[in-house]
Scaffold this motif. Structure first.
Motif, PDB file in Angstrom:
ATOM      1  N   UNK A   6       0.835  -1.209   0.000  1.00  0.00           N
ATOM      2  CA  UNK A   6       0.000   0.000   0.000  1.00  0.00           C
ATOM      3  C   UNK A   6       0.861   1.248   0.000  1.00  0.00           C
ATOM      4  N   UNK A   7       0.363   2.288  -0.649  1.00  0.00           N
ATOM      5  CA  UNK A   7       0.983   3.612  -0.608  1.00  0.00           C
ATOM      6  C   UNK A   7       0.184   4.450   0.377  1.00  0.00           C
ATOM      7  N   UNK A   8       0.896   5.319   1.100  1.00  0.00           N
ATOM      8  CA  UNK A   8       0.250   6.105   2.144  1.00  0.00           C
ATOM      9  C   UNK A   8       0.330   7.594   1.853  1.00  0.00           C
ATOM     10  N   UNK A   9      -0.573   8.357   2.493  1.00  0.00           N
ATOM     11  CA  UNK A   9      -0.633   9.800   2.312  1.00  0.00           C
ATOM     12  C   UNK A   9       0.781  10.368   2.433  1.00  0.00           C
ATOM     13  N   UNK A  10       1.106  11.278   1.510  1.00  0.00           N
ATOM     14  CA  UNK A  10       2.451  11.821   1.417  1.00  0.00           C
ATOM     15  C   UNK A  10       3.214  11.242   0.241  1.00  0.00           C
ATOM     16  N   UNK A  12       3.832  10.731  -3.453  1.00  0.00           N
ATOM     17  CA  UNK A  12       3.404  11.549  -4.596  1.00  0.00           C
ATOM     18  C   UNK A  12       2.523  10.810  -5.609  1.00  0.00           C
ATOM     19  N   UNK A  13       2.619   9.488  -5.680  1.00  0.00           N
ATOM     20  CA  UNK A  13       1.807   8.742  -6.661  1.00  0.00           C
ATOM     21  C   UNK A  13       0.312   8.886  -6.372  1.00  0.00           C
ATOM     22  N   UNK A  14      -0.038   9.103  -5.097  1.00  0.00           N
ATOM     23  CA  UNK A  14      -1.455   9.248  -4.744  1.00  0.00           C
ATOM     24  C   UNK A  14      -2.046  10.557  -5.258  1.00  0.00           C
ATOM     25  N   UNK A  15      -1.207  11.479  -5.696  1.00  0.00           N
ATOM     26  CA  UNK A  15      -1.671  12.783  -6.190  1.00  0.00           C
ATOM     27  C   UNK A  15      -1.622  12.888  -7.714  1.00  0.00           C
ATOM     28  N   UNK A  49      -6.040   1.391  -7.993  1.00  0.00           N
ATOM     29  CA  UNK A  49      -4.693   1.012  -8.427  1.00  0.00           C
ATOM     30  C   UNK A  49      -3.591   1.958  -7.929  1.00  0.00           C
ATOM     31  N   UNK A  50      -3.810   3.293  -7.919  1.00  0.00           N
ATOM     32  CA  UNK A  50      -2.738   4.159  -7.400  1.00  0.00           C
ATOM     33  C   UNK A  50      -2.359   3.857  -5.945  1.00  0.00           C
ATOM     34  N   UNK A  51      -3.277   3.293  -5.180  1.00  0.00           N
ATOM     35  CA  UNK A  51      -2.982   2.965  -3.788  1.00  0.00           C
ATOM     36  C   UNK A  51      -1.980   1.819  -3.660  1.00  0.00           C
ATOM     37  N   UNK A  52      -1.753   1.086  -4.752  1.00  0.00           N
ATOM     38  CA  UNK A  52      -0.709   0.063  -4.773  1.00  0.00           C
ATOM     39  C   UNK A  52       0.387   0.445  -5.766  1.00  0.00           C
ATOM     40  N   UNK A  53       0.454   1.748  -6.089  1.00  0.00           N
ATOM     41  CA  UNK A  53       1.557   2.266  -6.888  1.00  0.00           C
ATOM     42  C   UNK A  53       1.412   2.136  -8.389  1.00  0.00           C
ATOM     43  N   UNK A  54       0.212   1.826  -8.875  1.00  0.00           N
ATOM     44  CA  UNK A  54      -0.008   1.643 -10.314  1.00  0.00           C
ATOM     45  C   UNK A  54      -0.939   2.732 -10.826  1.00  0.00           C
ATOM     46  N   UNK A  55      -0.460   3.545 -11.770  1.00  0.00           N
ATOM     47  CA  UNK A  55      -1.273   4.657 -12.294  1.00  0.00           C
ATOM     48  C   UNK A  55      -2.144   4.205 -13.461  1.00  0.00           C
ATOM     49  N   UNK A 134      -9.583   8.657  -6.200  1.00  0.00           N
ATOM     50  CA  UNK A 134      -8.187   8.199  -6.157  1.00  0.00           C
ATOM     51  C   UNK A 134      -7.578   8.186  -7.556  1.00  0.00           C
ATOM     52  N   UNK A 135      -8.359   7.828  -8.554  1.00  0.00           N
ATOM     53  CA  UNK A 135      -7.840   7.758  -9.928  1.00  0.00           C
ATOM     54  C   UNK A 135      -7.494   9.141 -10.469  1.00  0.00           C
ATOM     55  N   UNK A 136      -8.040  10.174  -9.840  1.00  0.00           N
ATOM     56  CA  UNK A 136      -7.770  11.548 -10.258  1.00  0.00           C
ATOM     57  C   UNK A 136      -6.833  12.277  -9.290  1.00  0.00           C
ATOM     58  N   UNK A 137      -6.211  11.521  -8.385  1.00  0.00           N
ATOM     59  CA  UNK A 137      -5.260  12.116  -7.455  1.00  0.00           C
ATOM     60  C   UNK A 137      -5.897  12.885  -6.313  1.00  0.00           C
ATOM     61  N   UNK A 138      -7.168  12.591  -6.030  1.00  0.00           N
ATOM     62  CA  UNK A 138      -7.904  13.287  -4.970  1.00  0.00           C
ATOM     63  C   UNK A 138      -8.105  12.329  -3.791  1.00  0.00           C
ATOM     64  N   UNK A 139      -7.824  12.813  -2.582  1.00  0.00           N
ATOM     65  CA  UNK A 139      -8.043  12.026  -1.371  1.00  0.00           C
ATOM     66  C   UNK A 139      -9.231  12.585  -0.612  1.00  0.00           C
ATOM     67  N   UNK A 140      -9.874  11.746   0.188  1.00  0.00           N
ATOM     68  CA  UNK A 140     -11.065  12.211   0.906  1.00  0.00           C
ATOM     69  C   UNK A 140     -10.739  13.386   1.824  1.00  0.00           C
ATOM     70  N   UNK A 141      -9.506  13.469   2.311  1.00  0.00           N
ATOM     71  CA  UNK A 141      -9.143  14.579   3.204  1.00  0.00           C
ATOM     72  C   UNK A 141      -9.195  15.929   2.493  1.00  0.00           C
TER      73      UNK A 141
END
Length: 149
Positions: A6-10, A12-15, A49-55, A134-141
C-alpha cells in the motif's frame, strides 16, 4: 495472486492522475486480482490502483454485496447529497465527514471489456466516488466538511 504494498498519504503517486486502460490483458487481470487480495487483507471495502503504486484506472470494491472489478470507471450521473464518515486504507487510523452524491450512475468496463452501467446509492455510491477520486489524485481529506463552531 499477491499482496501489493500500500501507498500512504504523502506518497506523490497518490496525487497523480491514473491513465486509461487501453487493453485488458493478463497484466491488468493480475493487477485486479492482487488488488482484491490486498483489499481483503487490509479489511477495506475498496481499493484503487494508485494505492498500490499503479497509475491505471482500475478499482475494486466489495461492500458486502459482491465483489466488483472495475476498469476505466466514469461517473455519468449523480443525484442528491449526503454527508457521512469516510476513512481510507492510504490514511490509516483517521476518518472524517465528507459530502458525496446520494446516488450515482457509473459506466465502466468489466474484466471481459464489456461496458457496464451500475446505479448505486448509499455506501456503494460513496465507495465508487471515493475510489474514482483516487484515480484523479484526490483524497477524501481534500473534501472534509468543516466542523460547526
Amino acid at each position: 495472486m499477491a499482496i501489493r504494498q500500500l501507498r500512504f498519504v504523502g506518497d506523490p503517486i497518490l496525487r497523480k492522475k491514473a491513465r486509461k486502460i487501453e487493453k485488458i490483458d493478463d497484466r491488468v487481470l493480475t493487477l485486479l486480482d492482487d488488488m482484491v487480495e490486498t483489499m481483503y487483507k487490509e479489511e477495506g471495502i475498496g481499493l484503487a490502483a494508485p494505492q498500490v503504486g499503479i497509475l491505471k484506472r482500475a478499482i475494486v470494491i466489495d461492500i458486502g454485496e459482491g465483489l466488483m472489478k472495475i476498469i476505466n470507471p466514469e461517473i455519468v450521473h449523480e443525484q442528491g447529497e449526503v454527508i457521512d464518515i469516510e476513512g481510507c486504507l492510504s490514511i490509516p487510523d483517521e476518518s472524517g465527514k465528507v459530502k458525496r452524491p446520494e446516488k450515482v450512475k457509473v459506466k465502466y468496463q468489466n474484466e471481459e471489456g464489456k461496458e457496464v452501467i451500475v446505479e448505486a446509492e448509499e455506501l456503494l455510491a460513496r465507495a465508487l466516488c471515493h475510489e474514482i477520486d483516487h484515480l484523479d489524485g484526490v483524497l477524501y481529506i481534500d473534501k472534509l466538511e468543516k466542523e460547526e463552531e
